[in-house]
Design an enzyme around this catalytic site. Structure first.
Site, PDB file in Angstrom:
ATOM      1  N   ASP A 194     -12.569  13.231  11.002  1.00  0.00           N
ATOM      2  CA  ASP A 194     -12.846  12.817  12.381  1.00  0.00           C
ATOM      3  C   ASP A 194     -13.782  13.814  13.053  1.00  0.00           C
ATOM      4  OD1 ASP A 194     -10.982  10.831  11.990  1.00  0.00           O
ATOM      5  OD2 ASP A 194      -9.346  11.977  12.901  1.00  0.00           O
TER       6      ASP A 194
ATOM      7  N   THR B 214      -4.688  -5.163 -12.243  1.00  0.00           N
ATOM      8  CA  THR B 214      -4.648  -5.880 -13.510  1.00  0.00           C
ATOM      9  C   THR B 214      -3.731  -7.087 -13.414  1.00  0.00           C
ATOM     10  OG1 THR B 214      -4.836  -3.703 -14.521  1.00  0.00           O
ATOM     11  CG2 THR B 214      -4.349  -5.542 -15.971  1.00  0.00           C
TER      12      THR B 214
ATOM     13  N   GLY C 295      -8.576  -0.765  -5.464  1.00  0.00           N
ATOM     14  CA  GLY C 295      -7.251  -0.316  -5.044  1.00  0.00           C
ATOM     15  C   GLY C 295      -6.794   0.890  -5.835  1.00  0.00           C
ATOM     16  N   ALA C 296      -5.838   1.614  -5.265  1.00  0.00           N
ATOM     17  CA  ALA C 296      -5.299   2.809  -5.907  1.00  0.00           C
ATOM     18  C   ALA C 296      -4.628   2.409  -7.224  1.00  0.00           C
ATOM     19  CB  ALA C 296      -4.300   3.484  -4.977  1.00  0.00           C
ATOM     20  N   PRO C 297      -4.444   3.370  -8.136  1.00  0.00           N
ATOM     21  CA  PRO C 297      -3.794   3.041  -9.403  1.00  0.00           C
ATOM     22  C   PRO C 297      -2.404   2.480  -9.179  1.00  0.00           C
ATOM     23  CG  PRO C 297      -4.725   5.244  -9.470  1.00  0.00           C
ATOM     24  CD  PRO C 297      -4.868   4.762  -8.065  1.00  0.00           C
ATOM     25  N   GLY C 298      -2.056   1.478  -9.962  1.00  0.00           N
ATOM     26  CA  GLY C 298      -0.713   0.925  -9.902  1.00  0.00           C
ATOM     27  C   GLY C 298      -0.462  -0.042  -8.778  1.00  0.00           C
ATOM     28  N   THR C 299      -1.511  -0.429  -8.060  1.00  0.00           N
ATOM     29  CA  THR C 299      -1.285  -1.360  -6.956  1.00  0.00           C
ATOM     30  C   THR C 299      -1.320  -2.813  -7.420  1.00  0.00           C
ATOM     31  OG1 THR C 299      -3.617  -1.041  -6.434  1.00  0.00           O
ATOM     32  CG2 THR C 299      -2.027   0.062  -5.021  1.00  0.00           C
TER      33      THR C 299
ATOM     34  N   GLU D 205      -2.664   8.722  14.173  1.00  0.00           N
ATOM     35  CA  GLU D 205      -3.237   7.367  14.196  1.00  0.00           C
ATOM     36  C   GLU D 205      -2.966   6.685  15.529  1.00  0.00           C
ATOM     37  OE1 GLU D 205      -5.359   6.509  12.090  1.00  0.00           O
ATOM     38  OE2 GLU D 205      -4.931   8.126  10.676  1.00  0.00           O
TER      39      GLU D 205
HETATM   40  P1  ADP Z   1      -3.467  -1.320 -11.666  1.00  0.00           P
HETATM   41  O1  ADP Z   1      -4.231  -2.214 -12.571  1.00  0.00           O
HETATM   42  O2  ADP Z   1      -3.812  -1.515 -10.219  1.00  0.00           O
HETATM   43  O3  ADP Z   1      -3.474   0.119 -12.026  1.00  0.00           O
HETATM   44  P2  ADP Z   1      -1.278  -2.800 -12.692  1.00  0.00           P
HETATM   45  O4  ADP Z   1      -1.691  -4.168 -12.331  1.00  0.00           O
HETATM   46  O5  ADP Z   1      -1.492  -2.380 -14.091  1.00  0.00           O
HETATM   47  O6  ADP Z   1      -1.946  -1.750 -11.727  1.00  0.00           O
HETATM   48  O7  ADP Z   1       0.242  -2.628 -12.283  1.00  0.00           O
HETATM   49  C1  ADP Z   1       1.188  -2.073 -13.159  1.00  0.00           C
HETATM   50  C2  ADP Z   1       2.506  -2.756 -13.022  1.00  0.00           C
HETATM   51  O8  ADP Z   1       3.065  -2.530 -11.748  1.00  0.00           O
HETATM   52  C3  ADP Z   1       2.429  -4.259 -13.137  1.00  0.00           C
HETATM   53  O9  ADP Z   1       2.501  -4.676 -14.454  1.00  0.00           O
HETATM   54  C4  ADP Z   1       3.624  -4.711 -12.342  1.00  0.00           C
HETATM   55  O10 ADP Z   1       4.795  -4.690 -13.104  1.00  0.00           O
HETATM   56  C5  ADP Z   1       3.746  -3.656 -11.275  1.00  0.00           C
HETATM   57  N1  ADP Z   1       3.114  -4.096 -10.040  1.00  0.00           N
HETATM   58  C6  ADP Z   1       2.050  -3.530  -9.434  1.00  0.00           C
HETATM   59  N2  ADP Z   1       1.747  -4.165  -8.303  1.00  0.00           N
HETATM   60  C7  ADP Z   1       2.604  -5.177  -8.167  1.00  0.00           C
HETATM   61  C8  ADP Z   1       2.778  -6.219  -7.193  1.00  0.00           C
HETATM   62  N3  ADP Z   1       1.980  -6.321  -6.122  1.00  0.00           N
HETATM   63  N4  ADP Z   1       3.754  -7.098  -7.388  1.00  0.00           N
HETATM   64  C9  ADP Z   1       4.561  -7.002  -8.456  1.00  0.00           C
HETATM   65  N5  ADP Z   1       4.454  -6.069  -9.406  1.00  0.00           N
HETATM   66  C10 ADP Z   1       3.495  -5.145  -9.278  1.00  0.00           C
HETATM   67 ZN    ZN Z   2      -8.140  10.578  12.312  1.00  0.00          ZN
END
Ligand code: ADP
Ligand code: ZN
Length: 625
Positions: free
Chosen positions: A511, A218, A211-215, A435
């Site tokens: 495409d 972790t 997944g993209a960063p911050g999704t 799309e």
């Molecule tokens: P990644 O590892 O994908 O880069 P993290 O898991 O470190 O992202 O996410 C960073 C922070 O963003 C988490 O600690 C949380 O606070 C918030 N966060 C991200 N995704 C979610 C989610 N699906 N639900 C709730 N909080 C989220």
């Molecule tokens: Zn397309």
């Protein structure tokens, strides 16, 4: 402790140097340096005494009074100024008669055995000490000073972060229900290993979270550990790859030893791509030995331990495509869970999770905030709530109100725009129609796979939206009619843009590439073109060197045939475009409706699409292309 020792070492060194210099200076102050000729003249005049010979030098006492007439007057004046002690020094020249002359002048003279230890100190001990000190310093730097010195190389203890209790549970993870469900099973395994073992089932070893960063990759991994109530060992892939060959491999071994000791537990490797890059792709040859060794060690360890001990490895990456295929093979990271950026509903849920402990003003509407944050990942939303809260606190408010959210939103959007992660409304409309175009064409082609899901949530870096088709059966052969339908679906996006906006975007690049590829293969490989007949034409590049620049295309056809192939490919694409244009024009109301629905919901699933198509006016259906 280390620091102090180094300091005192330097102090001693400095003190020693100062001492030696001082001694030298003091000695020199009262010593007059004579030229050898002057020395001989003074000797002949009987004005020297107590001469010591050593190291090619002669030192002794000199009687300045009475040298008049022996030395030049201005020299005598200089010598007099120097002080009272009248000591002299001179550098000896090769003069075999010196001893005879000393005897003749009845001077007390003596030789001194050369003192070797100082010379030894300066020529041998000091340089060695100096280089040792430099080496020590550099090594400390390289091994990341703060985390532990040289002795700790290979021990990953300093960097494995162990949490007995992550304190995170599935209810902290919102908006990514599919991924959550898949990992639910892992929790089951950890909680009731016996149930699976009894039936001879194999517990999965590794799960790759993509997944993209911050999704929330972790977060999700932690939640699995939290739900199962097992320790969470985590470590980042980039920390495995060290300067020294063999260190990363040692770390991997150590990590697995620790995991075995703590079992049952979860091992989480973040940034798996940092160490799991495909091997041997380096153009320079040789590649990164250290990384390869580390990766090999990881593979060996993963194969070696058996999951019945209750260790499950989770890894995260946002670039699965560059991973070494060996990592993804059965028995390693063979399960993949992908996390998309959250849709409207998901974003609302994530906002709710993060607003749980925040005092919100009654008029705050999280749903409307969710609607205004397309493209935001979970971490961005967490950040948004936090910024708004901080703002409210700064202004001394009792609750966070809508105004705070708006201000925070502006700031975060500005930041994300710089990183190219949010789209402006025009772009979104383009993507929605693009799309929708793919989807509508797929719906109206007999041989195209059914659409499972249409989304305008950016996925990865390249794709801004996607239309997911699910094949109804496994395919081994493709008929001409099917290939033509595939062409149509691929062109659907671009043609929709043309039709609706009278303008086109760069979004169709991929495409068009794929469509051209299909058309070209139809002509050159599958014998599906009337004009060129059944012959096949090899225009694929062939590897000539293992590495290095791609060789020029190897053509097995004449110039004229090559032109004919190009013309034929072009015609296939042109015909497809005309067909697609007709279809989309005939179903324009449905196309519009789907685009609007996409703009509103971001993700349209099969059920929504069905109900949309059912309400499509019958007249449009009648003249379907
Ligand atoms: P990644 O590892 O994908 O880069 P993290 O898991 O470190 O992202 O996410 C960073 C922070 O963003 C988490 O600690 C949380 O606070 C918030 N966060 C991200 N995704 C979610 C989610 N699906 N639900 C709730 N909080 C989220
Ligand atoms: Zn397309």
């Amino acid at each position: 402790m280390d620091k102090k020792q180094t300091f005192s070492f330097w102090y001693v060194l400095a003190a020693l140097l100062v001492l030696l210099t001082l001694q030298d200076l003091l000695g020199r102050q009262h010593t007059e340096t004579l030229a050898y000729s002057e020395f001989k003249q003074a000797l002949a005049a009987g004005k020297l005494d107590d001469v010591l010979l050593r190291d090619g030098m002669a030192v002794g006492r000199l009687d300045v009074n009475g040298l008049e007439g022996v030395l030049a007057p201005e020299r005598i004046a200089v010598l007099r100024q120097k002080g009272e002690a009248h000591r002299f020094a001179t550098v000896l020249v090769d003069d075999p008669d010196l001893v005879a002359q000393l005897d003749a002048a009845k001077v007390r003279y003596a030789g001194v055995a050369e003192s070797r230890w100082l010379a030894l100190l300066f020529s041998w001990v000091m340089p060695v000490l100096f280089f040792l000190a430099v080496w020590f310093f550099v090594m400390k730097r390289l091994s990341g000073g703060l985390h532990g010195g040289m002795l700790e190389i290979g021990k990953s203890k300093a960097r494995v972060y162990m949490e007995k209790e992550t304190g995170v549970s599935f209810k902290d993870v919102a908006g990514i229900d599919e991924a959550k469900e898949e990992l639910m099973e892992v929790v089951e395994f950890l909680q009731n290993p016996d149930r699976y073992r009894r039936l001879g089932g194999k517990i999965p070893k590794g799960v790759l979270i993509v997944g993209a960063p911050g999704t929330g990759k972790t977060l999700l991994a932690k939640a699995v550990a939290g739900e199962a109530g097992v320790p969470f060992l985590s470590l980042s892939g980039s920390e495995f790859v060290e300067m020294f060959v063999g260190v990363g491999a040692a770390r991997v071994r150590d990590l697995f030893e620790q995991a075995a000791a703590k079992a049952p537990c979860i091992v989480f490797i973040d940034e798996l791509d940092a160490l799991g890059k495909a091997r041997g792709v380096s153009a320079l040859g040789g590649g990164n030995d250290e990384r390869e060794q580390t990766l090999n060690q990881l593979l060996v360890q993963m194969d070696g331990f058996d999951t019945n001990r209750g260790v499950i490895i989770l890894a995260a990456t946002n670039r699965p495509e560059i991973l070494d295929p060996a990592l993804l093979r059965a028995g390693r990271f063979d399960r993949h869970v992908s996390i998309d950026r959250p849709d409207l509903n998901g974003r609302r849920q994530i906002l709710e999770v993060h607003a749980r402990n925040v005092t919100l003003a009654p008029q705050v509407d999280l749903a409307s905030i969710a609607a205004r944050t397309p493209g935001f990942a979970g971490a961005d939303l967490a950040n948004l709530v936090n910024e708004a809260t901080l703002r409210a606190a700064r202004h001394g408010k009792d609750a966070v109100d809508m105004h705070d959210f708006e201000e925070a939103l502006d700031r975060i959007v500005a930041g994300l725009e710089k990183k190219n992660r949010v789209m402006n409304p025009t772009e979104r409309r383009f993507i929605a129609y693009h799309e929708a175009g793919h989807a509508m064409v797929a719906e109206h082609r007999e041989h195209a796979d059914r659409v499972a899901k249409v989304s305008i949530i950016p996925r990865g870096i390249a794709a801004l939206g996607y239309t997911q088709q699910s094949p109804t059966e496994d395919r081994y052969l493709l008929r001409r009619s099917e290939l033509l339908d595939r062409l149509d679906v691929l062109l659907g996006g671009r043609v929709a843009e043309e039709l609706v906006f009278g303008d086109v975007s760069t979004g169709a690049e991929n495409d068009l590439q794929r469509a051209t590829d299909i058309a070209r293969r139809m002509v050159t490989h599958y014998g599906m073109s009337e004009a060129l007949g059944l012959a096949t034409y090899d225009t694929q590049p062939r590897p000539m060197f293992l590495d290095g620049p791609a060789p020029p295309e190897l053509r097995t056809c004449s110039e004229r045939t090559a032109e004919a192939i190009d013309a034929e490919v072009r015609q296939l694409l042109d015909e497809s475009r005309a067909r697609v244009s007709a279809t989309l024009a005939a179903h324009r109301p449905a196309l519009d409706a789907l685009a609007v629905l996409l703009l509103e919901k971001e993700v349209v699933d099969r059920a929504m699409l069905d109900s949309l198509l059912r309400s499509e006016p019958a007249s449009a259906l009648a003249d379907a292309a």
